[in-house]
Design a protein around this motif. Structure first.
Motif, PDB file in Angstrom:
ATOM      1  N   ALA A   9       0.820  -1.213   0.000  1.00  0.00           N
ATOM      2  CA  ALA A   9       0.000   0.000   0.000  1.00  0.00           C
ATOM      3  C   ALA A   9       0.850   1.257   0.000  1.00  0.00           C
ATOM      4  CB  ALA A   9      -0.926  -0.010   1.219  1.00  0.00           C
ATOM      5  N   ILE A  10       1.947   1.237   0.763  1.00  0.00           N
ATOM      6  CA  ILE A  10       2.813   2.418   0.855  1.00  0.00           C
ATOM      7  C   ILE A  10       3.603   2.627  -0.429  1.00  0.00           C
ATOM      8  CG2 ILE A  10       4.824   3.377   2.056  1.00  0.00           C
ATOM      9  CD1 ILE A  10       3.828   1.914   4.569  1.00  0.00           C
ATOM     10  N   SER A  11       4.112   1.534  -0.975  1.00  0.00           N
ATOM     11  CA  SER A  11       4.996   1.650  -2.149  1.00  0.00           C
ATOM     12  C   SER A  11       4.239   1.785  -3.457  1.00  0.00           C
ATOM     13  CB  SER A  11       5.913   0.425  -2.230  1.00  0.00           C
ATOM     14  OG  SER A  11       5.158  -0.753  -2.482  1.00  0.00           O
ATOM     15  N   GLY A  12       3.011   1.288  -3.490  1.00  0.00           N
ATOM     16  CA  GLY A  12       2.252   1.311  -4.735  1.00  0.00           C
ATOM     17  C   GLY A  12       2.662   0.220  -5.701  1.00  0.00           C
ATOM     18  N   ALA A  13       3.549  -0.683  -5.266  1.00  0.00           N
ATOM     19  CA  ALA A  13       4.012  -1.766  -6.125  1.00  0.00           C
ATOM     20  C   ALA A  13       3.178  -3.017  -5.878  1.00  0.00           C
ATOM     21  CB  ALA A  13       5.483  -2.057  -5.854  1.00  0.00           C
ATOM     22  N   ASP A  14       2.836  -3.715  -6.950  1.00  0.00           N
ATOM     23  CA  ASP A  14       2.071  -4.944  -6.823  1.00  0.00           C
ATOM     24  C   ASP A  14       2.880  -5.995  -6.075  1.00  0.00           C
ATOM     25  OD1 ASP A  14       1.297  -7.797  -8.181  1.00  0.00           O
ATOM     26  OD2 ASP A  14      -0.443  -6.484  -7.959  1.00  0.00           O
ATOM     27  N   LEU A  15       2.187  -6.756  -5.228  1.00  0.00           N
ATOM     28  CA  LEU A  15       2.825  -7.709  -4.326  1.00  0.00           C
ATOM     29  C   LEU A  15       3.701  -8.723  -5.065  1.00  0.00           C
ATOM     30  CD1 LEU A  15       2.924  -8.555  -1.295  1.00  0.00           C
ATOM     31  CD2 LEU A  15       1.050 -10.132  -1.797  1.00  0.00           C
ATOM     32  N   PHE A  20       8.172  -4.650  -6.298  1.00  0.00           N
ATOM     33  CA  PHE A  20       7.894  -4.904  -4.883  1.00  0.00           C
ATOM     34  C   PHE A  20       9.068  -5.653  -4.241  1.00  0.00           C
ATOM     35  CE2 PHE A  20       6.224  -7.422  -1.361  1.00  0.00           C
ATOM     36  CZ  PHE A  20       5.559  -6.449  -0.622  1.00  0.00           C
ATOM     37  N   ALA A  21       9.641  -6.608  -4.965  1.00  0.00           N
ATOM     38  CA  ALA A  21      10.795  -7.346  -4.443  1.00  0.00           C
ATOM     39  C   ALA A  21      11.946  -6.385  -4.151  1.00  0.00           C
ATOM     40  CB  ALA A  21      11.234  -8.420  -5.436  1.00  0.00           C
ATOM     41  N   CYS A  22      12.179  -5.441  -5.054  1.00  0.00           N
ATOM     42  CA  CYS A  22      13.242  -4.449  -4.836  1.00  0.00           C
ATOM     43  C   CYS A  22      12.921  -3.565  -3.635  1.00  0.00           C
ATOM     44  CB  CYS A  22      13.426  -3.605  -6.091  1.00  0.00           C
ATOM     45  SG  CYS A  22      14.128  -4.497  -7.499  1.00  0.00           S
ATOM     46  N   GLU A  23      11.667  -3.229  -3.472  1.00  0.00           N
ATOM     47  CA  GLU A  23      11.256  -2.425  -2.324  1.00  0.00           C
ATOM     48  C   GLU A  23      11.535  -3.165  -1.016  1.00  0.00           C
ATOM     49  OE1 GLU A  23       9.778   0.595   0.056  1.00  0.00           O
ATOM     50  OE2 GLU A  23      10.193   0.661  -2.105  1.00  0.00           O
ATOM     51  N   MET A  24      11.219  -4.455  -0.986  1.00  0.00           N
ATOM     52  CA  MET A  24      11.486  -5.251   0.218  1.00  0.00           C
ATOM     53  C   MET A  24      12.983  -5.379   0.478  1.00  0.00           C
ATOM     54  SD  MET A  24       8.621  -5.892   1.610  1.00  0.00           S
ATOM     55  CE  MET A  24       9.191  -7.059   2.845  1.00  0.00           C
ATOM     56  N   ASP A  25      13.767  -5.525  -0.581  1.00  0.00           N
ATOM     57  CA  ASP A  25      15.224  -5.585  -0.426  1.00  0.00           C
ATOM     58  C   ASP A  25      15.747  -4.301   0.215  1.00  0.00           C
ATOM     59  OD1 ASP A  25      15.530  -8.108  -1.406  1.00  0.00           O
ATOM     60  OD2 ASP A  25      16.151  -7.514  -3.414  1.00  0.00           O
ATOM     61  N   SER A  26      15.200  -3.177  -0.208  1.00  0.00           N
ATOM     62  CA  SER A  26      15.674  -1.897   0.323  1.00  0.00           C
ATOM     63  C   SER A  26      15.351  -1.727   1.800  1.00  0.00           C
ATOM     64  CB  SER A  26      15.063  -0.739  -0.482  1.00  0.00           C
ATOM     65  OG  SER A  26      13.666  -0.609  -0.211  1.00  0.00           O
ATOM     66  N   ARG A  27      14.344  -2.458   2.272  1.00  0.00           N
ATOM     67  CA  ARG A  27      13.946  -2.374   3.674  1.00  0.00           C
ATOM     68  C   ARG A  27      14.623  -3.436   4.548  1.00  0.00           C
ATOM     69  NH1 ARG A  27       8.642   0.047   4.527  1.00  0.00           N
ATOM     70  NH2 ARG A  27       7.990   1.147   2.643  1.00  0.00           N
ATOM     71  N   ASP A  28      15.342  -4.345   3.932  1.00  0.00           N
ATOM     72  CA  ASP A  28      15.955  -5.465   4.649  1.00  0.00           C
ATOM     73  C   ASP A  28      17.184  -4.977   5.416  1.00  0.00           C
ATOM     74  OD1 ASP A  28      17.027  -7.824   5.549  1.00  0.00           O
ATOM     75  OD2 ASP A  28      17.016  -8.830   3.604  1.00  0.00           O
ATOM     76  N   SER A  29      17.186  -5.204   6.738  1.00  0.00           N
ATOM     77  CA  SER A  29      18.309  -4.754   7.564  1.00  0.00           C
ATOM     78  C   SER A  29      19.601  -5.507   7.256  1.00  0.00           C
ATOM     79  CB  SER A  29      17.964  -4.924   9.047  1.00  0.00           C
ATOM     80  OG  SER A  29      17.724  -6.288   9.357  1.00  0.00           O
ATOM     81  N   LEU A  30      19.488  -6.636   6.544  1.00  0.00           N
ATOM     82  CA  LEU A  30      20.673  -7.423   6.182  1.00  0.00           C
ATOM     83  C   LEU A  30      21.080  -7.219   4.721  1.00  0.00           C
ATOM     84  CD1 LEU A  30      19.775 -10.810   7.932  1.00  0.00           C
ATOM     85  CD2 LEU A  30      21.203  -8.961   8.809  1.00  0.00           C
ATOM     86  N   ALA A  31      20.434  -6.276   4.055  1.00  0.00           N
ATOM     87  CA  ALA A  31      20.679  -6.098   2.624  1.00  0.00           C
ATOM     88  C   ALA A  31      22.142  -5.798   2.317  1.00  0.00           C
ATOM     89  CB  ALA A  31      19.788  -4.985   2.075  1.00  0.00           C
ATOM     90  N   HIS A  32      22.829  -5.118   3.224  1.00  0.00           N
ATOM     91  CA  HIS A  32      24.224  -4.756   2.966  1.00  0.00           C
ATOM     92  C   HIS A  32      25.136  -5.971   2.868  1.00  0.00           C
ATOM     93  CE1 HIS A  32      24.023  -5.307   7.325  1.00  0.00           C
ATOM     94  NE2 HIS A  32      25.331  -5.455   7.319  1.00  0.00           N
ATOM     95  N   LEU A  33      24.699  -7.106   3.403  1.00  0.00           N
ATOM     96  CA  LEU A  33      25.528  -8.307   3.368  1.00  0.00           C
ATOM     97  C   LEU A  33      25.561  -8.952   1.984  1.00  0.00           C
ATOM     98  CD1 LEU A  33      24.590  -9.938   6.789  1.00  0.00           C
ATOM     99  CD2 LEU A  33      26.672  -8.684   6.195  1.00  0.00           C
TER     100      LEU A  33
END
Length: 339
Positions: A9-15, A20-33
């Motif tokens: 809902a916040i991102s406007g990207a379809d689930l 949406f996958a990229c949006e979730m990656d950007s929110r992942d606290s472990l993404a830097h690994l």
């Protein structure tokens, strides 16, 4: 799912979209690994090199079979190759990185123990998964005329099935010594209450309960604490194959009072193809002289190991179950991954 819908809902990207996958990656606290791993290119894993995306990193979803290579794994392996080249046999005791080979297991188990919820003294590294299962069963599977069965899932990984089957044949027991837990008709996963009911009915005849922490075929995560407590209350020894659980789901082997466990490290611990395996023996067993464990030179107390007296003194803890000196190059890859 509610959290995913909120992000949608916040991102406007379809689930189910790549956005949406990229949006979730950007929110992942472990993404830097991600930058710590070598991700193959599409054309390197069999994709067409002539396509527009052939030189791009592939989408890798096979960590349940083989984890990607950590950059540190290569570095640590190369450091050990250099030590071998420059030190020869003296690398067992003198090491530029303060990792003498004679005690190489120690930094490895120190980093692996928290992942499985164990004390370092309860964890060992040796061999491969199935070999370790056999070694643990050699110590813990002591069938009697009344208590001789081994409980596993009906859809256990073939290697587990074969290991238990061969142990039963080794002890010259009937085929019904293998007790299979099956889902209800029309269902794919095992209900915990059904497993507990099976243990309650058959418990007096069960010597060992050995299930998977995460079922390889369905992805079901078993309730290890509940099943362990119920089986032990019925007098059973409880071991777990954690091949798909170690490094994947939270584990508390010590607190759950698990008797023994085994796991490979090339999946979620990223130690490389055929990497060295890990095992756990609860501290209440590690100094039990009544366990008829199989022994080797490295099972002997390291303080007197090189006295060569042939008078066995066990190493304390899980180290007393290890048979041979630690394979350095495979352990180095694991150590780099754990770092």
């Amino acid at each position: 799912m509610d959290k995913l819908r909120a992000v949608e809902a916040i991102s406007g990207a379809d689930l189910v979209s790549a956005q949406f996958a990229c949006e979730m990656d950007s929110r992942d606290s472990l993404a830097h690994l991600r930058s710590e791993f070598v991700v193959p290119k599409v054309n390197q894993v069999g994709g067409k090199s002539g396509t527009d995306n052939g030189d791009k990193e592939c989408i890798y979803m096979c960590g349940n079979s083989l984890g990607l290579q950590p950059k540190r794994a290569r570095r640590v392996v190369c450091e050990e190759l250099d030590e071998w080249a420059h030190k020869g046999v003296t690398g067992h005791f003198r090491h530029a990185q303060q990792r003498p080979w004679v005690s190489y297991r120690e930094p490895v188990v120190a980093k692996m123990a928290p992942i499985v919820g164990a004390k370092p003294a309860e964890v060992g590294v040796m061999n491969s998964l199935t070999t370790n299962i056999h070694l643990m069963l050699a110590a813990f599977y002591r069938p009697t005329a009344q208590r001789y069965k081994v409980l596993i899932e009906g859809k256990a990984f073939p290697s587990d099935h074969y290991a238990v089957e061969s142990q039963i044949r080794w002890h010259e027991l009937p085929a019904n010594a293998m007790l299979l837990a099956e889902p209800r008709p029309g269902e794919h996963t095992l209900r915990t209450n059904d497993i507990l009911d099976l243990i309650a009915r058959e418990g007096a005849s069960i010597a060992v309960v050995m299930l998977s922490g995460v079922q390889y075929y369905t992805g079901q995560a078993f309730e290890i604490a509940r099943i362990t407590a119920a089986a032990q209350a019925s007098g059973c020894v409880v071991g777990w194959d954690l091949a798909h659980a170690a490094g994947n789901v939270p584990l508390h082997l010590h607190d759950w009072n698990v008797d023994f466990a085994c796991w490979c490290t090339y999946k979620y611990m990223n130690s490389g193809p055929g990497g060295i395996a890990g095992f756990f023996v609860h501290e209440r067993h590690t100094d039990n002289s009544d366990l008829r464990r199989l022994l080797g030179w490295w099972s002997h107390d390291q303080r007197t190991r090189f006295d060569m007296t042939n008078e066995f003194v066990p190493s304390p803890g899980a180290a007393g179950f290890e048979l041979s000196n630690t394979p350095i190059l495979t352990s180095a890859a694991l150590l780099g991954a754990l770092q």
